[in-house]
Write a protein that holds these residues in place. Sequence first.
Motif, PDB file in Angstrom:
ATOM      1  N   GLN A 128      46.896 -18.407  74.842  1.00 12.33           N
ATOM      2  CA  GLN A 128      45.967 -19.440  74.283  1.00 12.33           C
ATOM      3  C   GLN A 128      45.843 -19.192  72.998  1.00 12.33           C
ATOM      4  O   GLN A 128      44.758 -19.405  72.499  1.00 12.33           O
TER       5      GLN A 128
ATOM      6  N   THR B 292      49.151 -23.460  65.637  1.00  8.63           N
ATOM      7  CA  THR B 292      49.715 -24.916  65.631  1.00  8.63           C
ATOM      8  C   THR B 292      51.069 -25.129  64.981  1.00  8.63           C
ATOM      9  O   THR B 292      51.568 -24.310  64.332  1.00  8.63           O
TER      10      THR B 292
ATOM     11  N   ALA C  31      55.307 -24.658  70.392  1.00  5.64           N
ATOM     12  CA  ALA C  31      54.744 -25.175  71.736  1.00  5.64           C
ATOM     13  C   ALA C  31      55.802 -24.495  72.540  1.00  5.64           C
ATOM     14  O   ALA C  31      57.264 -24.232  72.300  1.00  5.64           O
ATOM     15  N   THR C  32      55.445 -24.427  73.746  1.00 11.33           N
ATOM     16  CA  THR C  32      56.449 -23.828  74.896  1.00 11.33           C
ATOM     17  C   THR C  32      57.319 -24.854  75.504  1.00 11.33           C
ATOM     18  O   THR C  32      56.818 -26.293  75.033  1.00 11.33           O
ATOM     19  N   ARG C  33      58.422 -24.751  76.290  1.00 14.18           N
ATOM     20  CA  ARG C  33      59.346 -25.789  76.779  1.00 14.18           C
ATOM     21  C   ARG C  33      58.268 -26.557  77.662  1.00 14.18           C
ATOM     22  O   ARG C  33      58.717 -27.838  77.380  1.00 14.18           O
ATOM     23  N   ARG C  34      57.450 -26.115  78.349  1.00 11.66           N
ATOM     24  CA  ARG C  34      56.712 -27.252  79.134  1.00 11.66           C
ATOM     25  C   ARG C  34      55.879 -28.091  78.243  1.00 11.66           C
ATOM     26  O   ARG C  34      55.826 -29.418  78.602  1.00 11.66           O
ATOM     27  N   GLN C  35      55.083 -27.719  77.277  1.00 15.18           N
ATOM     28  CA  GLN C  35      54.360 -28.514  76.509  1.00 15.18           C
ATOM     29  C   GLN C  35      55.292 -29.468  75.711  1.00 15.18           C
ATOM     30  O   GLN C  35      54.781 -30.694  75.408  1.00 15.18           O
ATOM     31  N   LEU C  36      56.528 -29.051  75.288  1.00 13.42           N
ATOM     32  CA  LEU C  36      57.546 -29.907  74.781  1.00 13.42           C
ATOM     33  C   LEU C  36      57.849 -31.358  75.739  1.00 13.42           C
ATOM     34  O   LEU C  36      57.801 -32.316  75.304  1.00 13.42           O
ATOM     35  N   ARG C  37      58.240 -30.710  76.986  1.00 13.78           N
ATOM     36  CA  ARG C  37      58.397 -31.795  77.920  1.00 13.78           C
ATOM     37  C   ARG C  37      57.517 -32.489  78.147  1.00 13.78           C
ATOM     38  O   ARG C  37      57.754 -33.998  78.185  1.00 13.78           O
ATOM     39  N   ALA C  38      56.118 -32.204  78.141  1.00 12.96           N
ATOM     40  CA  ALA C  38      55.225 -33.443  78.315  1.00 12.96           C
ATOM     41  C   ALA C  38      54.895 -34.033  77.093  1.00 12.96           C
ATOM     42  O   ALA C  38      54.341 -35.293  77.375  1.00 12.96           O
ATOM     43  N   ALA C  39      55.454 -33.688  76.099  1.00 12.56           N
ATOM     44  CA  ALA C  39      55.086 -34.555  74.897  1.00 12.56           C
ATOM     45  C   ALA C  39      56.633 -35.501  74.766  1.00 12.56           C
ATOM     46  O   ALA C  39      56.752 -36.050  73.694  1.00 12.56           O
TER      47      ALA C  39
ATOM     48  N   LEU D  60      57.814 -27.452  66.605  1.00 11.27           N
ATOM     49  CA  LEU D  60      57.668 -28.745  66.783  1.00 11.27           C
ATOM     50  C   LEU D  60      58.363 -29.752  65.745  1.00 11.27           C
ATOM     51  O   LEU D  60      58.943 -30.762  66.434  1.00 11.27           O
TER      52      LEU D  60
END
Length: 125
Positions: free
Chosen positions: A30, A34, A37-45, A72
């Motif tokens: 955490q 800024t 991003a992680t892969r999971r965060q990229l996927r969510a976006a 990003l």
Amino acid sequence: MTDFADHIGLRVRFYDPLGTRHGFPTFPYQMAPTGLATRRQLRAAGLRPGGHDPVAQILWRRGKRIAYLYRLDLAAPKRVATPAQRQAIAKALRARRTCRDCGQVKPYYIPRRYGCCLDCHEGDS
């Protein structure tokens, strides 16, 4: 430790933004900057790394857990499957639910260890 760790009054074990200790820019859980991003965060976006390598990492749980960070601004939109690809996927998933012995399509995937549906497997026993 670094000036940052002294400034916030914590001994931050995995804070290594220059990569001198871990060989790769490293941040604790955490505390990623800024723009990363992680892969999971990229996927969510709705994004994907776009063929680019990770630029940093996050370590936690005594260094046993790792998540790579991607920029990003270099991320690309997620690819969308074509109708033909979706049809092929649906066909493959249906084949995984079809019993080889009785030919019925079941609401679950046929267990590979049995090679047949549970009804046919119980009948063999």
